[in-house]
Design a protein around this motif. Sequence first.
Motif, PDB file in Angstrom:
ATOM      1  N   PRO A  57      16.053  12.309   6.079  1.00  0.00           N
ATOM      2  CA  PRO A  57      14.865  12.822   6.553  1.00  0.00           C
ATOM      3  C   PRO A  57      14.091  13.359   5.487  1.00  0.00           C
ATOM      4  CG  PRO A  57      16.686  14.400   7.048  1.00  0.00           C
ATOM      5  CD  PRO A  57      17.183  13.013   6.456  1.00  0.00           C
ATOM      6  N   LEU A  58      12.732  13.278   5.310  1.00  0.00           N
ATOM      7  CA  LEU A  58      11.816  13.791   4.416  1.00  0.00           C
ATOM      8  C   LEU A  58      11.578  15.226   4.398  1.00  0.00           C
ATOM      9  CD1 LEU A  58       8.925  10.951   4.329  1.00  0.00           C
ATOM     10  CD2 LEU A  58      10.844  11.380   2.664  1.00  0.00           C
ATOM     11  N   GLU A  59      11.367  16.013   3.355  1.00  0.00           N
ATOM     12  CA  GLU A  59      11.441  17.442   3.378  1.00  0.00           C
ATOM     13  C   GLU A  59      10.389  17.955   4.224  1.00  0.00           C
ATOM     14  OE1 GLU A  59      11.706  15.431   0.826  1.00  0.00           O
ATOM     15  OE2 GLU A  59      13.591  15.926  -0.290  1.00  0.00           O
ATOM     16  N   SER A  60       9.163  17.255   4.165  1.00  0.00           N
ATOM     17  CA  SER A  60       8.077  17.808   4.984  1.00  0.00           C
ATOM     18  C   SER A  60       7.497  16.783   5.985  1.00  0.00           C
ATOM     19  CB  SER A  60       6.881  18.492   4.298  1.00  0.00           C
ATOM     20  OG  SER A  60       6.027  18.797   5.171  1.00  0.00           O
ATOM     21  N   ALA A  61       7.255  17.193   7.264  1.00  0.00           N
ATOM     22  CA  ALA A  61       6.674  16.188   8.083  1.00  0.00           C
ATOM     23  C   ALA A  61       5.254  15.819   8.220  1.00  0.00           C
ATOM     24  CB  ALA A  61       6.809  16.673   9.707  1.00  0.00           C
ATOM     25  N   THR A  62       4.601  16.734   7.175  1.00  0.00           N
ATOM     26  CA  THR A  62       3.051  16.584   6.902  1.00  0.00           C
ATOM     27  C   THR A  62       3.133  15.998   5.596  1.00  0.00           C
ATOM     28  OG1 THR A  62       3.087  18.898   5.826  1.00  0.00           O
ATOM     29  CG2 THR A  62       2.618  18.562   8.367  1.00  0.00           C
ATOM     30  N   SER A  63       4.109  15.683   4.920  1.00  0.00           N
ATOM     31  CA  SER A  63       4.000  15.238   3.523  1.00  0.00           C
ATOM     32  C   SER A  63       3.492  13.768   3.649  1.00  0.00           C
ATOM     33  CB  SER A  63       5.333  15.435   2.635  1.00  0.00           C
ATOM     34  OG  SER A  63       5.138  14.740   1.641  1.00  0.00           O
ATOM     35  N   ASP A  64       2.746  13.489   2.297  1.00  0.00           N
ATOM     36  CA  ASP A  64       2.540  11.735   2.294  1.00  0.00           C
ATOM     37  C   ASP A  64       3.706  11.106   1.638  1.00  0.00           C
ATOM     38  OD1 ASP A  64       0.094  12.384   3.771  1.00  0.00           O
ATOM     39  OD2 ASP A  64      -1.021  12.882   1.970  1.00  0.00           O
ATOM     40  N   ALA A  65       4.532  11.741   1.195  1.00  0.00           N
ATOM     41  CA  ALA A  65       5.676  10.976   0.248  1.00  0.00           C
ATOM     42  C   ALA A  65       6.330   9.947   1.370  1.00  0.00           C
ATOM     43  CB  ALA A  65       6.505  11.994  -0.271  1.00  0.00           C
ATOM     44  N   ARG A  66       6.811   9.024   0.784  1.00  0.00           N
ATOM     45  CA  ARG A  66       7.691   7.966   1.405  1.00  0.00           C
ATOM     46  C   ARG A  66       8.784   7.815   1.025  1.00  0.00           C
ATOM     47  NH1 ARG A  66       4.054   2.294   1.426  1.00  0.00           N
ATOM     48  NH2 ARG A  66       5.458   2.039   3.129  1.00  0.00           N
ATOM     49  N   GLN A  67       9.129   8.580  -0.081  1.00  0.00           N
ATOM     50  CA  GLN A  67      10.714   8.818  -0.487  1.00  0.00           C
ATOM     51  C   GLN A  67      11.064  10.196  -0.657  1.00  0.00           C
ATOM     52  OE1 GLN A  67      11.737   6.182  -3.776  1.00  0.00           O
ATOM     53  NE2 GLN A  67      10.394   4.600  -3.230  1.00  0.00           N
ATOM     54  N   CYS A  68      12.211  10.291  -0.388  1.00  0.00           N
ATOM     55  CA  CYS A  68      12.831  11.891  -0.596  1.00  0.00           C
ATOM     56  C   CYS A  68      12.779  12.100  -2.078  1.00  0.00           C
ATOM     57  CB  CYS A  68      14.372  11.930   0.126  1.00  0.00           C
ATOM     58  SG  CYS A  68      15.572  10.902  -0.520  1.00  0.00           S
ATOM     59  N   ALA A  69      13.003  13.131  -2.447  1.00  0.00           N
ATOM     60  CA  ALA A  69      13.176  13.905  -3.447  1.00  0.00           C
ATOM     61  C   ALA A  69      14.289  13.123  -4.431  1.00  0.00           C
ATOM     62  CB  ALA A  69      13.421  15.291  -3.863  1.00  0.00           C
ATOM     63  N   ARG A  70      15.378  12.949  -3.817  1.00  0.00           N
ATOM     64  CA  ARG A  70      16.534  12.372  -4.681  1.00  0.00           C
ATOM     65  C   ARG A  70      16.281  10.854  -4.787  1.00  0.00           C
ATOM     66  NH1 ARG A  70      22.568  13.214  -2.261  1.00  0.00           N
ATOM     67  NH2 ARG A  70      22.347  14.928  -3.307  1.00  0.00           N
ATOM     68  N   CYS A  71      15.845  10.380  -4.027  1.00  0.00           N
ATOM     69  CA  CYS A  71      15.465   8.738  -4.360  1.00  0.00           C
ATOM     70  C   CYS A  71      14.514   8.604  -5.322  1.00  0.00           C
ATOM     71  CB  CYS A  71      14.952   8.084  -2.982  1.00  0.00           C
ATOM     72  SG  CYS A  71      16.516   7.770  -1.819  1.00  0.00           S
ATOM     73  N   LEU A  72      13.545   9.630  -5.338  1.00  0.00           N
ATOM     74  CA  LEU A  72      12.420   9.619  -6.406  1.00  0.00           C
ATOM     75  C   LEU A  72      13.083   9.881  -7.655  1.00  0.00           C
ATOM     76  CD1 LEU A  72       9.250  11.151  -4.504  1.00  0.00           C
ATOM     77  CD2 LEU A  72       9.554   8.779  -5.321  1.00  0.00           C
ATOM     78  N   ALA A  73      13.939  10.859  -7.801  1.00  0.00           N
ATOM     79  CA  ALA A  73      14.716  11.459  -9.063  1.00  0.00           C
ATOM     80  C   ALA A  73      15.686  10.214  -9.586  1.00  0.00           C
ATOM     81  CB  ALA A  73      15.147  12.768  -9.101  1.00  0.00           C
ATOM     82  N   HIS A  74      16.484   9.853  -8.503  1.00  0.00           N
ATOM     83  CA  HIS A  74      17.578   8.885  -8.871  1.00  0.00           C
ATOM     84  C   HIS A  74      17.298   7.837  -7.963  1.00  0.00           C
ATOM     85  CE1 HIS A  74      19.242  12.147 -11.404  1.00  0.00           C
ATOM     86  NE2 HIS A  74      18.945  13.060 -10.260  1.00  0.00           N
ATOM     87  N   PRO A  75      16.769   6.711  -8.395  1.00  0.00           N
ATOM     88  CA  PRO A  75      16.589   5.441  -7.353  1.00  0.00           C
ATOM     89  C   PRO A  75      17.836   5.092  -7.232  1.00  0.00           C
ATOM     90  CG  PRO A  75      14.795   5.579  -9.010  1.00  0.00           C
ATOM     91  CD  PRO A  75      15.891   6.809  -9.470  1.00  0.00           C
ATOM     92  N   PRO A  76      18.488   4.612  -6.004  1.00  0.00           N
ATOM     93  CA  PRO A  76      19.865   4.038  -5.776  1.00  0.00           C
ATOM     94  C   PRO A  76      19.613   2.602  -6.050  1.00  0.00           C
ATOM     95  CG  PRO A  76      18.653   4.322  -3.756  1.00  0.00           C
ATOM     96  CD  PRO A  76      17.761   5.100  -4.729  1.00  0.00           C
ATOM     97  N   ARG A  77      21.061   2.023  -6.211  1.00  0.00           N
ATOM     98  CA  ARG A  77      20.840   0.597  -6.529  1.00  0.00           C
ATOM     99  C   ARG A  77      20.847  -0.446  -5.450  1.00  0.00           C
ATOM    100  NH1 ARG A  77      24.431   4.079 -10.014  1.00  0.00           N
ATOM    101  NH2 ARG A  77      24.406   3.167 -12.171  1.00  0.00           N
ATOM    102  N   TYR A  78      21.280   0.202  -4.291  1.00  0.00           N
ATOM    103  CA  TYR A  78      20.851  -0.485  -2.923  1.00  0.00           C
ATOM    104  C   TYR A  78      19.210  -0.424  -2.750  1.00  0.00           C
ATOM    105  CZ  TYR A  78      21.124   4.240  -0.880  1.00  0.00           C
ATOM    106  OH  TYR A  78      21.029   5.637  -0.632  1.00  0.00           O
ATOM    107  N   ARG A  79      19.008  -1.583  -2.046  1.00  0.00           N
ATOM    108  CA  ARG A  79      17.389  -1.500  -1.409  1.00  0.00           C
ATOM    109  C   ARG A  79      17.061  -0.655  -0.490  1.00  0.00           C
ATOM    110  NH1 ARG A  79      14.302  -4.815   1.865  1.00  0.00           N
ATOM    111  NH2 ARG A  79      15.813  -5.192   3.090  1.00  0.00           N
ATOM    112  N   ILE A  80      17.677  -0.645   0.511  1.00  0.00           N
ATOM    113  CA  ILE A  80      17.506   0.373   1.758  1.00  0.00           C
ATOM    114  C   ILE A  80      18.898   0.845   2.259  1.00  0.00           C
ATOM    115  CG2 ILE A  80      15.247  -0.436   2.264  1.00  0.00           C
ATOM    116  CD1 ILE A  80      16.648  -1.714   4.687  1.00  0.00           C
ATOM    117  N   ALA A  81      18.919   2.299   2.805  1.00  0.00           N
ATOM    118  CA  ALA A  81      20.074   2.440   3.655  1.00  0.00           C
ATOM    119  C   ALA A  81      19.586   2.953   5.101  1.00  0.00           C
ATOM    120  CB  ALA A  81      20.898   3.441   3.179  1.00  0.00           C
TER     121      ALA A  81
END
Length: 248
Positions: A57-81
């Motif tokens: 889940p994203l932090e805010s339902a009203t946010s325009d962000a498409r990625q969570c804070a963790r994925c933005l700060a530390h992009p995972p090696r996998y493509r999607i989960a």
Amino acid sequence: MPALAQRFSTVFDFLYPPRCAACGTPLASEPGRRVCARCVARVELVPNPRCEVCGGPLESATSDARQCARCLAHPPRYRIARTIARYRTTAEDEPGSLPALIRRHKYGLDQSVGRALIEYLGDNLPLSANDYDIVIPVPLHWRRLWWRGFNQAALLAEEVARRLNLPLDTTAMSRRRFTPPQTAQHHDERIKNVRRAFSVPNPDRVKNRRILLIDDVMTTGATVDECARVLLAAGATSVDVFTLARVL
């Protein structure tokens, strides 16, 4: 013989009605099922909006962000989960809940629960067979496999591969180092715990292939991310992750 076996099964179910693996309710009105419709309907889904990468889940339902804070700060090696349900670890879990059933399967060594858990996948997987070439489960170390008697991720992967009509390879990746359980560890400890714990003995089995990696539960994502790193280093084109449940 098949007709005779079916008759015997019908008579046996009549005399000893099967019960829901989760709550114990008789399943006489739901032949062929291992979990009642009520328990399946009680599953808690991951709330929207969701991160387009890890599916959390994203932090805010009203946010325009498409990625969570963790994925933005530390992009995972996998493509999607992607996952089916939310997994809560609190003591308030009811005995018939999905988390309780998963724990009974893994730590209670009840192999019969494996087929019941498959029913929580629902009728439509949030996956497309066209996106993958092969299905691979997260492996267990041989010591834990010997103790448990089965790999819960492999049982789930078998069903996913069957539904998507994709090949399943349960030995393409191995767990070469025994690691303590991740349960009581925080994210950084989990990363260190699984570092260099996996290997791909024969890289040709994954080279240039799009891989769907399967596990039963995703917590911080440290395990599946390390698996993805190893698979990509062995030549895989991409790695996506699918789990039955996710800790949120």
